[in-house]
Design a protein around this motif. Structure first.
Motif: not given
Length: 85
Positions: A36-42, A84
């Motif tokens: 997933v993207t870093p934002g979604r991961r966070n 997100e």
């Protein structure tokens, strides 16, 4: 959701890794995809944190100008929404 002992083992195993690798290890433990993207991961990590430790995140930050420490509590849900974006 992982048990406390599973979480501790995963954390200890990943402790020597760079932060991104620790994050991925915790995501895998929670049964989440790491692709997933870093934002979604966070956001996923914040959701897992809220499920394990409650809905509020207590933070400390040092002011670079005066050196004072700022303490604040924020909603994990609000942080998740911001991650997100």
């Amino acid at each position: 959701m992982p048990t406390a002992s599973e979480l501790l083992v995963a954390w200890e195993h990943a402790a020597g890794q760079p932060p991104a690798r620790r994050d991925l290890a915790l995501l895998r433990l929670a049964g989440e995809s790491a692709a997933v993207t870093p934002g979604r991961r966070n956001a996923k990590l914040l959701r897992a944190r809220a499920e394990l430790f409650g809905p509020h995140v207590e933070l400390l930050a040092d002011c670079p100008a005066c050196g004072e420490t700022l303490e604040l509590a924020v909603s994990a849900e609000e942080l998740e929404a911001a991650a997100e974006e």
